[in-house]
Motif scaffolding. Sequence first.
Motif, PDB file in Angstrom:
ATOM      1  N   GLY A   1      27.385  26.046  70.277  1.00 51.09           N
ATOM      2  CA  GLY A   1      27.477  26.356  68.848  1.00 51.09           C
ATOM      3  C   GLY A   1      27.561  25.095  68.006  1.00 51.09           C
ATOM      4  N   LEU A   2      28.318  24.111  68.462  1.00 53.28           N
ATOM      5  CA  LEU A   2      28.416  22.842  67.733  1.00 53.28           C
ATOM      6  C   LEU A   2      27.043  22.179  67.662  1.00 53.28           C
ATOM      7  CD1 LEU A   2      31.712  21.386  69.260  1.00 53.28           C
ATOM      8  CD2 LEU A   2      31.416  22.271  66.956  1.00 53.28           C
ATOM      9  N   CYS A   3      26.335  22.176  68.790  1.00 53.88           N
ATOM     10  CA  CYS A   3      24.992  21.591  68.818  1.00 53.88           C
ATOM     11  C   CYS A   3      24.095  22.307  67.822  1.00 53.88           C
ATOM     12  CB  CYS A   3      24.367  21.710  70.207  1.00 53.88           C
ATOM     13  SG  CYS A   3      25.117  20.627  71.406  1.00 53.88           S
ATOM     14  N   TYR A   4      24.204  23.633  67.816  1.00 56.06           N
ATOM     15  CA  TYR A   4      23.347  24.420  66.939  1.00 56.06           C
ATOM     16  C   TYR A   4      23.608  24.073  65.476  1.00 56.06           C
ATOM     17  CZ  TYR A   4      21.474  28.318  64.376  1.00 56.06           C
ATOM     18  OH  TYR A   4      20.794  29.058  63.478  1.00 56.06           O
ATOM     19  N   VAL A   5      24.886  24.082  65.085  1.00 60.28           N
ATOM     20  CA  VAL A   5      25.216  23.901  63.674  1.00 60.28           C
ATOM     21  C   VAL A   5      24.914  22.474  63.207  1.00 60.28           C
ATOM     22  CG1 VAL A   5      27.121  23.838  62.026  1.00 60.28           C
ATOM     23  CG2 VAL A   5      26.894  25.755  63.608  1.00 60.28           C
ATOM     24  N   TYR A   6      25.170  21.486  64.072  1.00 63.12           N
ATOM     25  CA  TYR A   6      25.058  20.112  63.594  1.00 63.12           C
ATOM     26  C   TYR A   6      23.742  19.433  63.951  1.00 63.12           C
ATOM     27  CZ  TYR A   6      29.780  21.110  62.360  1.00 63.12           C
ATOM     28  OH  TYR A   6      30.868  21.706  61.801  1.00 63.12           O
ATOM     29  N   LEU A   7      22.804  20.180  64.495  1.00 62.31           N
ATOM     30  CA  LEU A   7      21.499  19.600  64.843  1.00 62.31           C
ATOM     31  C   LEU A   7      20.843  18.822  63.691  1.00 62.31           C
ATOM     32  CD1 LEU A   7      18.876  20.841  67.208  1.00 62.31           C
ATOM     33  CD2 LEU A   7      18.078  20.491  64.889  1.00 62.31           C
ATOM     34  N   PRO A   8      20.812  19.390  62.471  1.00 62.68           N
ATOM     35  CA  PRO A   8      20.155  18.644  61.394  1.00 62.68           C
ATOM     36  C   PRO A   8      20.814  17.296  61.113  1.00 62.68           C
ATOM     37  CG  PRO A   8      20.570  20.912  60.730  1.00 62.68           C
ATOM     38  CD  PRO A   8      21.302  20.705  62.020  1.00 62.68           C
ATOM     39  N   PHE A   9      22.135  17.232  61.315  1.00 59.14           N
ATOM     40  CA  PHE A   9      22.848  15.998  60.983  1.00 59.14           C
ATOM     41  C   PHE A   9      22.533  14.884  61.979  1.00 59.14           C
ATOM     42  CE2 PHE A   9      25.118  19.529  59.201  1.00 59.14           C
ATOM     43  CZ  PHE A   9      25.323  19.124  57.899  1.00 59.14           C
ATOM     44  N   MET A  10      22.078  15.244  63.157  1.00 57.03           N
ATOM     45  CA  MET A  10      21.606  14.248  64.111  1.00 57.03           C
ATOM     46  C   MET A  10      20.122  13.970  63.875  1.00 57.03           C
ATOM     47  SD  MET A  10      22.228  12.237  66.641  1.00 57.03           S
ATOM     48  CE  MET A  10      23.487  12.590  67.850  1.00 57.03           C
ATOM     49  N   LEU A  11      19.365  15.045  63.680  1.00 56.09           N
ATOM     50  CA  LEU A  11      17.909  14.923  63.610  1.00 56.09           C
ATOM     51  C   LEU A  11      17.435  13.998  62.485  1.00 56.09           C
ATOM     52  CD1 LEU A  11      15.173  15.875  64.680  1.00 56.09           C
ATOM     53  CD2 LEU A  11      15.284  17.770  63.060  1.00 56.09           C
ATOM     54  N   PHE A  12      17.912  14.234  61.269  1.00 59.49           N
ATOM     55  CA  PHE A  12      17.357  13.498  60.132  1.00 59.49           C
ATOM     56  C   PHE A  12      17.702  12.009  60.151  1.00 59.49           C
ATOM     57  CE2 PHE A  12      17.210  17.888  58.251  1.00 59.49           C
ATOM     58  CZ  PHE A  12      15.841  18.005  58.418  1.00 59.49           C
ATOM     59  N   PRO A  13      18.966  11.645  60.378  1.00 59.13           N
ATOM     60  CA  PRO A  13      19.235  10.201  60.466  1.00 59.13           C
ATOM     61  C   PRO A  13      18.454   9.538  61.601  1.00 59.13           C
ATOM     62  CG  PRO A  13      21.285  11.399  60.258  1.00 59.13           C
ATOM     63  CD  PRO A  13      20.215  12.422  60.461  1.00 59.13           C
ATOM     64  N   LEU A  14      18.310  10.247  62.707  1.00 54.81           N
ATOM     65  CA  LEU A  14      17.570   9.700  63.839  1.00 54.81           C
ATOM     66  C   LEU A  14      16.108   9.450  63.444  1.00 54.81           C
ATOM     67  CD1 LEU A  14      18.980   9.177  66.448  1.00 54.81           C
ATOM     68  CD2 LEU A  14      18.052  11.288  67.380  1.00 54.81           C
ATOM     69  N   ALA A  15      15.513  10.435  62.787  1.00 52.97           N
ATOM     70  CA  ALA A  15      14.119  10.279  62.359  1.00 52.97           C
ATOM     71  C   ALA A  15      14.005   9.112  61.390  1.00 52.97           C
ATOM     72  CB  ALA A  15      13.614  11.565  61.710  1.00 52.97           C
ATOM     73  N   GLN A  16      14.991   9.015  60.492  1.00 55.04           N
ATOM     74  CA  GLN A  16      15.009   7.901  59.537  1.00 55.04           C
ATOM     75  C   GLN A  16      15.103   6.573  60.293  1.00 55.04           C
ATOM     76  OE1 GLN A  16      14.594   8.537  56.380  1.00 55.04           O
ATOM     77  NE2 GLN A  16      14.566   6.360  55.888  1.00 55.04           N
ATOM     78  N   GLY A  17      15.960   6.534  61.297  1.00 59.32           N
ATOM     79  CA  GLY A  17      16.134   5.319  62.088  1.00 59.32           C
ATOM     80  C   GLY A  17      14.851   4.936  62.811  1.00 59.32           C
ATOM     81  N   ILE A  18      14.203   5.927  63.414  1.00 61.67           N
ATOM     82  CA  ILE A  18      12.979   5.630  64.163  1.00 61.67           C
ATOM     83  C   ILE A  18      11.868   5.184  63.209  1.00 61.67           C
ATOM     84  CG2 ILE A  18      11.198   6.592  65.673  1.00 61.67           C
ATOM     85  CD1 ILE A  18      13.367   8.404  66.840  1.00 61.67           C
ATOM     86  N   ALA A  19      11.862   5.780  62.012  1.00 60.43           N
ATOM     87  CA  ALA A  19      10.844   5.376  61.039  1.00 60.43           C
ATOM     88  C   ALA A  19      11.030   3.916  60.637  1.00 60.43           C
ATOM     89  CB  ALA A  19      10.911   6.278  59.806  1.00 60.43           C
ATOM     90  N   MET A  20      12.261   3.412  60.804  1.00 57.84           N
ATOM     91  CA  MET A  20      12.510   2.018  60.429  1.00 57.84           C
ATOM     92  C   MET A  20      12.019   1.029  61.488  1.00 57.84           C
ATOM     93  SD  MET A  20      16.286   2.357  58.768  1.00 57.84           S
ATOM     94  CE  MET A  20      16.777   0.689  59.139  1.00 57.84           C
ATOM     95  N   VAL A  21      11.629   1.517  62.657  1.00 60.61           N
ATOM     96  CA  VAL A  21      11.110   0.618  63.696  1.00 60.61           C
ATOM     97  C   VAL A  21       9.681   0.249  63.318  1.00 60.61           C
ATOM     98  CG1 VAL A  21      10.566   0.354  66.136  1.00 60.61           C
ATOM     99  CG2 VAL A  21      12.497   1.775  65.438  1.00 60.61           C
ATOM    100  N   PRO A  22       9.387  -1.023  63.032  1.00 59.90           N
ATOM    101  CA  PRO A  22       8.038  -1.364  62.595  1.00 59.90           C
ATOM    102  C   PRO A  22       7.015  -1.066  63.698  1.00 59.90           C
ATOM    103  CG  PRO A  22       9.527  -3.258  62.470  1.00 59.90           C
ATOM    104  CD  PRO A  22      10.260  -2.180  63.164  1.00 59.90           C
ATOM    105  N   GLU A  23       5.933  -0.455  63.289  1.00 56.77           N
ATOM    106  CA  GLU A  23       4.866  -0.104  64.234  1.00 56.77           C
ATOM    107  C   GLU A  23       4.393  -1.358  64.974  1.00 56.77           C
ATOM    108  OE1 GLU A  23       2.890   2.361  66.356  1.00 56.77           O
ATOM    109  OE2 GLU A  23       4.253   3.001  64.783  1.00 56.77           O
TER     110      GLU A  23
END
Lengths: 283, 268, 355
Positions: free
Chosen positions: A155-177
């Motif tokens: 349940g914790l994973c379910y509820v807080y998934l967005p809070f991990m997903l978006f910062p992570l995506a933001q972080g990965i986007a910061m890795v220069p191609e």
Amino acid sequence: MQRRDRQLGLLYALPIGVFLAVAFLAPILLVAAFSTMPPKVFSIWNMPDFSAYYTVITQGYWKTVAWSLGMSMAATLILFVVCWPLAYGMAKVFGRFSLVLTIGVVMTLFVSENIRLFGWVLTLMKGGLVEGYIRAWTGTGFDGLLYNVPVIVFGLCYVYLPFMLFPLAQGIAMVPEDARAAAFDLGATRWQIFREIELPLAMPGILVGSLLTFVLAAGALAETKLLGGQAVIVIAEEVETAFTYGQNWPLGAALAMVLIVIVGGIAIWGIGRADLDRMMGRR
Amino acid sequence: MRTSRLMGWLLVAYGCAVLAFLYLPLVSVGLASISKARYLTFPIRRYAYDWYGEALASDTVRDLLLVSLKVAGIVTVLSMVIGFLGALAFARYSWRFRKAYQKLILLPIFFPQTVLGLALLMWFNTVGIIPSWKTAVVAHLVWIAPIATLVISIRAYSFDPALEEAARDMGATTWDTLREVTIPLLMPGVISAGLFAFLLSWGNFPLSLFTTGADSTLPEWLYAKMVSGYSPLVPTVGILTVGTSAVLLALGLTAALIFKRARAARNA
Amino acid sequence: MGDQPILRINALTKRFNEFTALHGIDLNVRDGEFLAIVGPSGSGKTTLIRLLVGMDEPTEGAIWLRDSRIDAVPANKRPTCMVFQSLALFPHRSVGQNIEFPLKLRKVAPATRKARALELLELLRLPASYYDKRIDECSGGEKQRVALARALAFDPEILFFDEPLSALDYRLRKTLEKELKDLHRRTGKTFIYITHSLEEAMVMSDRIAIMKAGRFEQIAPAAEIYARPRSRFVAEFMGEVNLFDMVDGRVPGLRFGPRASNLFVGQTGTLVVRPESVALLAPGEEADVALEGIIESEYLLGSRVQYTVAREGAAPVTVEVLRENAVGGPGAPVVMGFGTSACHLIAPEARDAAA
């Protein structure tokens, strides 16, 4: 120009600054004050005796703290593994689909956490969506999947998934191609690129995502109550019980302080390290 | 270094699976809301929409709706204003305490909401305010105003300071600059912050729990019913709440799309 | 410089959906050569280098490195490497760690790695103290050297460059161009350098390949390309130029003396004349080819003066003369002339030819 910038900055920060001082910092200080009061008083104009902390230490509350922190740590780790490929896809592969995904995930945030967890109760309970249909098709049912520790972590994973997903995506986007391409060109394998380039360069996002997940999960209440039944008791529930049924505000305040110190400490440490201007894309 | 096509499709499939996972519980609630039986068991044998009629006719539900709307509406307006100014201080201007201020804004978002609600309850009690839906507005704002600030900040970051300087250079006062340049340019951010604010307040439970006093919002009522045993009205009211958010969100997104199209057409 | 080609490209084609970026091109690169590939943006040079380093696979055709075919080998398995336009230095690693990166991937012992990194720092004229420096503490030129050192640490068979100097200011670029040429000489490695700046290519390279719309227009040493462009495009790309369309040995507006008449008799094509080959004639002075016009504008270029001369019923002509030979400003009528040795005639069929 610069002088005007400084004045305007301060001026515009005033409304929210004053509001948070009155409605956020002051209540926390009040909790701190209350936590030093003798048992069962309802005002802070008493002689502090710190007995509530003594109770917290001697009455085995460390167990609930350990459960809260342990389960949120488990949820954080699971979410990191689950979200990384998806965040990677959103940042580097998907294109248009990443907008669909973003909207789809953000929309769930607007649905009350209760309703979503209640949905899981209906899905996982005996006679629920999963068990009911399996019984209808195969003829044999089982006991339902609720009321245990793994389902709380789920349940914790379910509820807080967005809070991990978006910062992570933001972080990965910061890795220069180019940094990835250069490592690849210099002979790195996929795994080496992940370990040597992506992981360290996406660290701000990983840090923010993990902290956010951990901190929110540590203070969570509804997951344990709705999905966990009486399987375990978490710190937030102890705080609530002390305030409501127990009518012992100092004890509740002391327990809250334990949570605030742990969570606040981690949050302040993490926020202090992140460069917000860079993460949010200042020119 | 390209991600192979197969890998790309696998990732998309994974994304779809995660979305399905996120929405599965809502499907269960939806199915439950149209089950005829008073005590729900899957698979559902007979469907009926009676519970919707009952929910809509109920006075309790109407009162809950009213309280939730009042709270969310006021929270929306206030967070748009506070967030707009806060975002300018957050992202646009360089001033002395900006870094510390940025961190202060983030703290409430990280803070456990149940504890925040309790802390506010003690605070209201100590300063002698009787909790009602008005205190819930304050509680929601502690969490939502910072979020609105962040949402608008994202827009403010991509805003070229030279535009404001150009306006001033042509003789605009601070107020003129704000009205003619800053507000119009940040408007899309302010509107999405407003949408966020409404939806987050509408669905919030942990902050409302201790701060609404005798009043009650929809999520609170739902929680009370969930904990105290099953009522066939729970899934129905739940779906109505979700439906309201969905409609509002759809309206917001459509409006944004129309706005974008119109602007593109004008520029073309 | 060996004669055996180190790199052979055979009928290389790259298509992206509808768009064809490379049209079956061929190229041989000699071992130890410094080859510059020059073209305007969109000419396909970036696509080509991505195929050559292995970031992308060709639609058709083959790439051979010595005796092995490599076009399907991914970049991390190829013994070549590239200096990126952005340099792509790893911001989270120190100068030393950046240089050692390829060695670390090969599991070279730390002490050996460090020794090699220090050697390379010295080769690139960076002090040994830079070993522990952070990348963002380095200046533009220093970063350039670190990127080069990292690429050399890889010890590639061929070193590719994707316009690494384009972001630098003029003076630094000039210094680094010379250093790069010097480095090429000292290491003896094969350099393939992509750029849109012809000037850069001319300073550094042994041969220049000029690209246009996914094809090579001409591949030759700089001097030859300058003197004998194969097409109008190359002629114009190589800098300021005057082009005259010749039909059956005659160009409207140009007066041919006996030598020119004999040389061009019956010829059709485009006559190429560089502005510095055109002289301003004193009254009575003769030239193989003469023409006249009125000075329209005048630009000072250091020790030289450039005139744009308007002509009646024809395109203006650009003339560049030494300052001491200057003749008054706009509005002045002038007679100009040039010798047949300064002319180059592009045959019409040569226009579409690829090397």
